[in-house]
Design an enzyme around this catalytic site. Structure first.
Site, PDB file in Angstrom:
ATOM      1  N   MET A  18       0.820  -1.225   0.000  1.00 50.23           N
ATOM      2  CA  MET A  18       0.000   0.000   0.000  1.00 50.23           C
ATOM      3  C   MET A  18       0.845   1.263   0.000  1.00 50.23           C
ATOM      4  O   MET A  18       0.513   2.249  -0.661  1.00 50.23           O
ATOM      5  CB  MET A  18      -0.904   0.002   1.233  1.00 50.23           C
ATOM      6  CG  MET A  18      -2.020  -1.002   1.141  1.00 50.23           C
ATOM      7  SD  MET A  18      -3.072  -0.876   2.591  1.00 50.23           S
ATOM      8  CE  MET A  18      -2.925  -2.504   3.241  1.00 50.23           C
ATOM      9  N   ASP A  37      11.522   3.505   4.378  1.00 53.93           N
ATOM     10  CA  ASP A  37      11.311   2.075   4.652  1.00 53.93           C
ATOM     11  C   ASP A  37      12.599   1.504   5.240  1.00 53.93           C
ATOM     12  O   ASP A  37      13.683   2.059   5.055  1.00 53.93           O
ATOM     13  CB  ASP A  37      10.973   1.342   3.343  1.00 53.93           C
ATOM     14  CG  ASP A  37      10.172   0.062   3.565  1.00 53.93           C
ATOM     15  OD1 ASP A  37       8.964   0.050   3.244  1.00 53.93           O
ATOM     16  OD2 ASP A  37      10.753  -0.927   4.069  1.00 53.93           O
ATOM     17  N   VAL A  60      11.202   2.525  11.785  1.00 56.34           N
ATOM     18  CA  VAL A  60      10.212   3.344  12.495  1.00 56.34           C
ATOM     19  C   VAL A  60      10.259   3.178  14.013  1.00 56.34           C
ATOM     20  O   VAL A  60       9.657   3.964  14.743  1.00 56.34           O
ATOM     21  CB  VAL A  60       8.767   3.081  11.995  1.00 56.34           C
ATOM     22  CG1 VAL A  60       8.596   3.513  10.548  1.00 56.34           C
ATOM     23  CG2 VAL A  60       8.344   1.636  12.205  1.00 56.34           C
ATOM     24  N   TYR A 150      -1.845  -8.761  16.898  1.00 56.74           N
ATOM     25  CA  TYR A 150      -1.833  -7.785  15.794  1.00 56.74           C
ATOM     26  C   TYR A 150      -2.977  -6.787  15.989  1.00 56.74           C
ATOM     27  O   TYR A 150      -2.775  -5.576  15.862  1.00 56.74           O
ATOM     28  CB  TYR A 150      -1.973  -8.525  14.463  1.00 56.74           C
ATOM     29  CG  TYR A 150      -2.059  -7.618  13.250  1.00 56.74           C
ATOM     30  CD1 TYR A 150      -0.960  -6.892  12.809  1.00 56.74           C
ATOM     31  CD2 TYR A 150      -3.251  -7.495  12.528  1.00 56.74           C
ATOM     32  CE1 TYR A 150      -1.043  -6.068  11.683  1.00 56.74           C
ATOM     33  CE2 TYR A 150      -3.334  -6.678  11.409  1.00 56.74           C
ATOM     34  CZ  TYR A 150      -2.233  -5.966  10.993  1.00 56.74           C
ATOM     35  OH  TYR A 150      -2.319  -5.148   9.882  1.00 56.74           O
ATOM     36  N   LYS A 154      -2.860  -2.624  16.334  1.00 59.68           N
ATOM     37  CA  LYS A 154      -3.601  -1.723  15.455  1.00 59.68           C
ATOM     38  C   LYS A 154      -4.663  -0.934  16.241  1.00 59.68           C
ATOM     39  O   LYS A 154      -5.072   0.147  15.836  1.00 59.68           O
ATOM     40  CB  LYS A 154      -4.223  -2.516  14.298  1.00 59.68           C
ATOM     41  CG  LYS A 154      -3.167  -3.026  13.313  1.00 59.68           C
ATOM     42  CD  LYS A 154      -2.415  -1.857  12.658  1.00 59.68           C
ATOM     43  CE  LYS A 154      -1.474  -2.291  11.566  1.00 59.68           C
ATOM     44  NZ  LYS A 154      -0.817  -1.161  10.883  1.00 59.68           N
ATOM     45  N   THR A 185      -1.541  -7.475  -0.999  1.00 58.86           N
ATOM     46  CA  THR A 185      -0.179  -6.929  -0.983  1.00 58.86           C
ATOM     47  C   THR A 185       0.756  -8.078  -0.624  1.00 58.86           C
ATOM     48  O   THR A 185       0.303  -9.154  -0.219  1.00 58.86           O
ATOM     49  CB  THR A 185      -0.044  -5.843   0.110  1.00 58.86           C
ATOM     50  OG1 THR A 185      -0.132  -6.497   1.380  1.00 58.86           O
ATOM     51  CG2 THR A 185      -1.092  -4.757  -0.010  1.00 58.86           C
TER      52      THR A 185
HETATM   53  N1  NAD Z   1      -2.494  -6.090   3.557  1.00 64.19           N
HETATM   54  C1  NAD Z   1      -3.509  -6.115   4.393  1.00 64.19           C
HETATM   55  O1  NAD Z   1      -4.440  -6.926   4.245  1.00 64.19           O
HETATM   56  C2  NAD Z   1      -3.601  -5.100   5.516  1.00 64.19           C
HETATM   57  C3  NAD Z   1      -4.839  -4.946   6.155  1.00 64.19           C
HETATM   58  C4  NAD Z   1      -4.976  -3.997   7.150  1.00 64.19           C
HETATM   59  C5  NAD Z   1      -3.883  -3.207   7.503  1.00 64.19           C
HETATM   60  N2  NAD Z   1      -2.685  -3.391   6.876  1.00 64.19           N
HETATM   61  C6  NAD Z   1      -1.590  -2.513   7.254  1.00 64.19           C
HETATM   62  O2  NAD Z   1      -1.250  -1.706   6.139  1.00 64.19           O
HETATM   63  C7  NAD Z   1       0.124  -1.341   6.205  1.00 64.19           C
HETATM   64  C8  NAD Z   1       0.833  -1.682   4.908  1.00 64.19           C
HETATM   65  O3  NAD Z   1       0.766  -3.094   4.735  1.00 64.19           O
HETATM   66  P1  NAD Z   1       1.058  -3.830   3.350  1.00 64.19           P
HETATM   67  O4  NAD Z   1       0.018  -4.857   3.226  1.00 64.19           O
HETATM   68  O5  NAD Z   1       1.268  -2.841   2.284  1.00 64.19           O
HETATM   69  O6  NAD Z   1       2.409  -4.594   3.757  1.00 64.19           O
HETATM   70  P2  NAD Z   1       3.819  -4.786   3.053  1.00 64.19           P
HETATM   71  O7  NAD Z   1       4.462  -5.871   3.818  1.00 64.19           O
HETATM   72  O8  NAD Z   1       3.657  -4.938   1.582  1.00 64.19           O
HETATM   73  O9  NAD Z   1       4.557  -3.398   3.335  1.00 64.19           O
HETATM   74  C9  NAD Z   1       4.968  -3.030   4.626  1.00 64.19           C
HETATM   75  C10 NAD Z   1       6.250  -2.246   4.516  1.00 64.19           C
HETATM   76  O10 NAD Z   1       6.633  -1.838   5.851  1.00 64.19           O
HETATM   77  C11 NAD Z   1       8.043  -1.946   5.934  1.00 64.19           C
HETATM   78  N3  NAD Z   1       8.497  -2.062   7.327  1.00 64.19           N
HETATM   79  C12 NAD Z   1       8.339  -3.120   8.169  1.00 64.19           C
HETATM   80  N4  NAD Z   1       8.943  -2.882   9.332  1.00 64.19           N
HETATM   81  C13 NAD Z   1       9.493  -1.639   9.244  1.00 64.19           C
HETATM   82  C14 NAD Z   1      10.238  -0.834  10.143  1.00 64.19           C
HETATM   83  N5  NAD Z   1      10.584  -1.265  11.359  1.00 64.19           N
HETATM   84  N6  NAD Z   1      10.624   0.400   9.739  1.00 64.19           N
HETATM   85  C15 NAD Z   1      10.302   0.842   8.482  1.00 64.19           C
HETATM   86  N7  NAD Z   1       9.623   0.114   7.592  1.00 64.19           N
HETATM   87  C16 NAD Z   1       9.203  -1.120   7.970  1.00 64.19           C
HETATM   88  C17 NAD Z   1       8.375  -3.190   5.118  1.00 64.19           C
HETATM   89  O11 NAD Z   1       9.750  -3.230   4.749  1.00 64.19           O
HETATM   90  C18 NAD Z   1       7.426  -3.056   3.950  1.00 64.19           C
HETATM   91  O12 NAD Z   1       8.030  -2.382   2.865  1.00 64.19           O
HETATM   92  C19 NAD Z   1       0.694  -2.079   7.431  1.00 64.19           C
HETATM   93  O13 NAD Z   1       0.703  -1.186   8.524  1.00 64.19           O
HETATM   94  C20 NAD Z   1      -0.316  -3.185   7.645  1.00 64.19           C
HETATM   95  O14 NAD Z   1      -0.335  -3.634   8.991  1.00 64.19           O
HETATM   96  C21 NAD Z   1      -2.519  -4.331   5.897  1.00 64.19           C
END
Ligand code: NAD
Length: 245
Positions: A18, A37, A60, A150, A154, A185
């Protein structure tokens, strides 16, 4: 003129999923974006040489790293209008399986990481008298899905978003949170959930499909933009209606 013309946005998790999509959508609408990142290889592979995108390594969970990264971004572009806290990790482990170290890591990255980001940008936004922050929570903070640890991390994002909205409204800083459902994703692809489980989720979703990164990116862009100038403390669910049932 684009909807994000002249805006400077700092987007965490900007190397994947995302966050990566948001970098694309924001720049397509005229923003200058800093993609942050922890995965520098992916940042480089995706953003090296891309116009209007700068990238920076950021863990982060590290408040000093946040301060440096945000200063670099603000120095380079002269201001910082928008922060999107999208970096995150997940786990399918439930209450009985998780270790204390797992719990700590989830809360460090998802909870503290979001808080540390807001704390790093607020001085710049206060000085400018305006700013917009969007934090990525999850539908699992709203409904019991069995992913207890988790969900809790959140839930923390949800609570600190509202608290920050209340605290910084007087400074012209808006803070909103979004609650994605299951979005296609790499995070979801990496989970062990069986195809059958995802199909079950789709059956329970009124819009009868999984979400795509742009479904979330477009909603986040609206909240980040001046189009949402009277919206703060809002909670926008982007889950195809899953949690409405
Ligand atoms: N995909 C889903 O279904 C979903 C649903 C609800 C919420 N989310 C949330 O949306 C957000 C994005 O998720 P996504 O699905 O795109 O995941 P993703 O795994 O594709 O991307 C997450 C990114 O966060 C980075 N990251 C992880 N730990 C880190 C750190 N300590 N410092 C900096 N960067 C870090 C990773 O390297 C990665 O590039 C997340 O917060 C996730 O919890 C995802």
């Amino acid at each position: 003129m684009g909807r994000m013309q002249d805006k400077v946005a700092f987007i965490t998790g900007g190397a994947s999923g995302m966050g990566e999509m948001m970098v694309k959508l924001f720049t397509a609408e005229g923003a200058k974006v800093v993609a942050a990142d922890i995965n520098t290889d992916a940042l480089k592979a995706k953003w090296d040489g891309v116009e209007n995108v700068d990238y920076v390594k950021l863990n982060v969970t590290d408040a000093d790293n946040w301060a440096e990264a945000v200063k670099t971004a603000a120095d380079k572009f002269g201001k910082l209008d928008i922060l999107i806290n999208c970096a995150g990790i997940s786990t399918e482990k439930g209450m009985e399986d998780i270790t204390l170290a797992d719990w700590q890591r989830l809360h460090d990255i998802n909870g503290f990481g979001t808080y540390a980001g807001m704390r790093a940008v607020v001085p710049y936004m206060k000085e400018a008298g305006q700013g917009s922050i969007v934090n990525i929570s999850s539908y699992t903070a709203l409904v019991g899905m069995g992913y207890n640890p988790y969900s809790a991390s959140k839930g923390s994002v949800r609570a600190i978003s509202r608290a920050a909205a209340a605290e910084f409204g007087k400074d012209g800083i808006r803070v909103n949170a979004v609650f994605p459902g299951v979005i296609q994703t790499p995070m979801v692809a990496n989970l062990e959930s069986s195809k059958a489980a995802l199909e079950g989720l789709i059956r329970m979703t009124p819009l009868a499909r999984l979400g795509q990164p742009e479904d979330v990116g477009n909603a986040v862009m609206f909240l980040a933009s001046d189009e949402a100038s009277y919206i703060t403390g809002a909670e926008l669910v982007i889950d195809g209606g899953f949690s409405a049932r």
